[in-house]
Design an enzyme around this catalytic site. Structure first.
Site, PDB file in Angstrom:
ATOM      1  N   GLY A   1      43.570  80.202  68.003  1.00  0.00           N
ATOM      2  CA  GLY A   1      43.401  80.097  69.535  1.00  0.00           C
ATOM      3  C   GLY A   1      43.517  78.814  69.943  1.00  0.00           C
ATOM      4  O   GLY A   1      43.983  78.499  71.185  1.00  0.00           O
ATOM      5  N   THR A   2      43.220  77.713  69.121  1.00  0.00           N
ATOM      6  CA  THR A   2      42.950  76.230  69.764  1.00  0.00           C
ATOM      7  C   THR A   2      44.174  75.797  70.092  1.00  0.00           C
ATOM      8  O   THR A   2      44.134  74.835  71.029  1.00  0.00           O
ATOM      9  CB  THR A   2      42.088  75.409  68.535  1.00  0.00           C
ATOM     10  OG1 THR A   2      42.909  75.626  67.140  1.00  0.00           O
ATOM     11  CG2 THR A   2      40.638  75.894  68.383  1.00  0.00           C
TER      12      THR A   2
ATOM     13  N   LYS B   1      41.257  66.985  70.597  1.00  0.00           N
ATOM     14  CA  LYS B   1      41.136  68.038  69.885  1.00  0.00           C
ATOM     15  C   LYS B   1      40.367  67.954  68.760  1.00  0.00           C
ATOM     16  O   LYS B   1      40.197  66.910  68.043  1.00  0.00           O
ATOM     17  CB  LYS B   1      42.619  68.726  69.606  1.00  0.00           C
ATOM     18  CG  LYS B   1      42.611  70.198  68.923  1.00  0.00           C
ATOM     19  CD  LYS B   1      43.869  70.500  68.838  1.00  0.00           C
ATOM     20  CE  LYS B   1      43.907  71.809  67.825  1.00  0.00           C
ATOM     21  NZ  LYS B   1      45.179  72.252  67.697  1.00  0.00           N
TER      22      LYS B   1
ATOM     23  N   HIS C   1      38.497  70.182  65.095  1.00  0.00           N
ATOM     24  CA  HIS C   1      38.199  71.566  64.271  1.00  0.00           C
ATOM     25  C   HIS C   1      36.652  71.402  63.836  1.00  0.00           C
ATOM     26  O   HIS C   1      36.167  72.185  62.913  1.00  0.00           O
ATOM     27  CB  HIS C   1      39.000  71.872  63.266  1.00  0.00           C
ATOM     28  CG  HIS C   1      40.502  72.093  63.583  1.00  0.00           C
ATOM     29  ND1 HIS C   1      40.781  73.315  64.451  1.00  0.00           N
ATOM     30  CD2 HIS C   1      41.687  71.300  63.432  1.00  0.00           C
ATOM     31  CE1 HIS C   1      41.869  73.319  64.808  1.00  0.00           C
ATOM     32  NE2 HIS C   1      42.719  72.096  64.164  1.00  0.00           N
TER      33      HIS C   1
ATOM     34  N   ARG D   1      37.754  83.454  67.987  1.00  0.00           N
ATOM     35  CA  ARG D   1      38.465  84.486  67.924  1.00  0.00           C
ATOM     36  C   ARG D   1      38.049  85.437  66.833  1.00  0.00           C
ATOM     37  O   ARG D   1      37.155  85.266  65.908  1.00  0.00           O
ATOM     38  CB  ARG D   1      40.074  84.206  67.406  1.00  0.00           C
ATOM     39  CG  ARG D   1      41.043  85.295  67.356  1.00  0.00           C
ATOM     40  CD  ARG D   1      42.314  84.660  66.813  1.00  0.00           C
ATOM     41  NE  ARG D   1      43.435  85.872  67.099  1.00  0.00           N
ATOM     42  CZ  ARG D   1      44.558  85.525  66.798  1.00  0.00           C
ATOM     43  NH1 ARG D   1      45.104  84.360  66.241  1.00  0.00           N
ATOM     44  NH2 ARG D   1      45.627  86.506  66.845  1.00  0.00           N
TER      45      ARG D   1
ATOM     46  N   SER E   1      46.113  85.645  60.826  1.00  0.00           N
ATOM     47  CA  SER E   1      46.900  84.654  61.098  1.00  0.00           C
ATOM     48  C   SER E   1      46.896  83.258  60.416  1.00  0.00           C
ATOM     49  O   SER E   1      47.679  82.535  60.198  1.00  0.00           O
ATOM     50  CB  SER E   1      46.530  84.365  62.747  1.00  0.00           C
ATOM     51  OG  SER E   1      47.303  83.791  63.354  1.00  0.00           O
TER      52      SER E   1
END
Length: 233
Positions: A6-7, A58, A60, A82, A90
């Site tokens: 979803g990022t 952004k 992770h 998520r 996904s």
């Protein structure tokens, strides 16, 4: 648009809300240039430092590896989580779609690696719990991917308040509609495997035994955490 966690979708929504942009405008730009990834060698930290404030960046990375400014409350972070069953499906499809990764194993093998914390960026279970421990911090907004589909208007209102931007009622309604368009475009893009962005994706691929095993691992690793997820809507 990367929607395994979803990022990728969130970055476009955040850009839309923060800039008052139009979804068609985003479709014509390289959004990754507007929101560079902190840990990637390109464009690099020197370029990121030169961006004008307020910068949208952004990452992770786990919470503990993020810059000290964030830990000290001097920067804001929006975190998207998520439900892990949809995420692993996904993420598997994402790995198979990239030439650089070229994963050719079975989904069962991939899911086993996920449960054993053997994929990139380490343990999802530790990653999400570490951010959840900070979800009440004033500079942290913890969001769930499923809520973007369940109650987008509330999520947009949360983003507006958190980002400190100003919209009147009509502008806010228009922004919610623009975000709806963006999500529809992103989750239904022809380039994506069918339905990769929908909630409940896991039910199409998990076997009964895989689901039982996953539930057991999830309970073991998340049992002490009060974070909950919607596994279908």
């Amino acid at each position: 648009c990367l929607v395994y966690a979803g990022t990728g979708l969130l970055q476009e929504v955040v850009y839309l809300v923060s800039q008052g942009a139009d979804p068609d405008e985003i479709g014509l730009m390289n959004i990754d240039e507007q929101l560079p990834v902190l840990e990637y060698p390109q464009p690099g930290l020197d370029i990121i430092k030169e961006l004008t404030s307020p910068r949208l960046i952004k990452s992770h990375l786990p919470y503990r590896f993020l810059p000290s400014d964030l830990h000290n409350g001097n920067s804001k972070v929006i975190y998207m989580a998520r439900n892990p069953k949809d995420l692993v499906v996904s993420y598997y499809q994402f790995h198979r779609s990239l030439r650089t990764m070229s994963y050719r194993g079975t989904f069962q093998e991939f899911c086993r690696r996920f449960m054993n914390d053997k994929l990139g960026y380490g343990s999802w279970f530790e990653h999400v719990q570490e951010f959840w421990e900070h979800h009440m911090d004033a500079n942290v907004l913890f969001l769930k991917y499923e809520d973007m589909h369940k109650d987008l208007a509330t999520m947009v209102e949360q983003l507006v308040r958190f980002l400190g931007v100003s919209y009147d009622k009509a502008q806010l309604e228009s922004m919610v509609e623009h975000c709806h368009q963006l999500i529809d475009q992103c989750c239904n893009a022809e380039a994506l495997p069918v339905g990769r962005g929908r909630v409940g994706l896991w039910k199409d691929i998990f076997t009964v035994s895989m689901n039982e095993k996953f539930d057991l691992v999830y309970k073991q690793k998340m049992g002490k955490c009060d974070l909950t997820f919607d596994f279908y809507l």
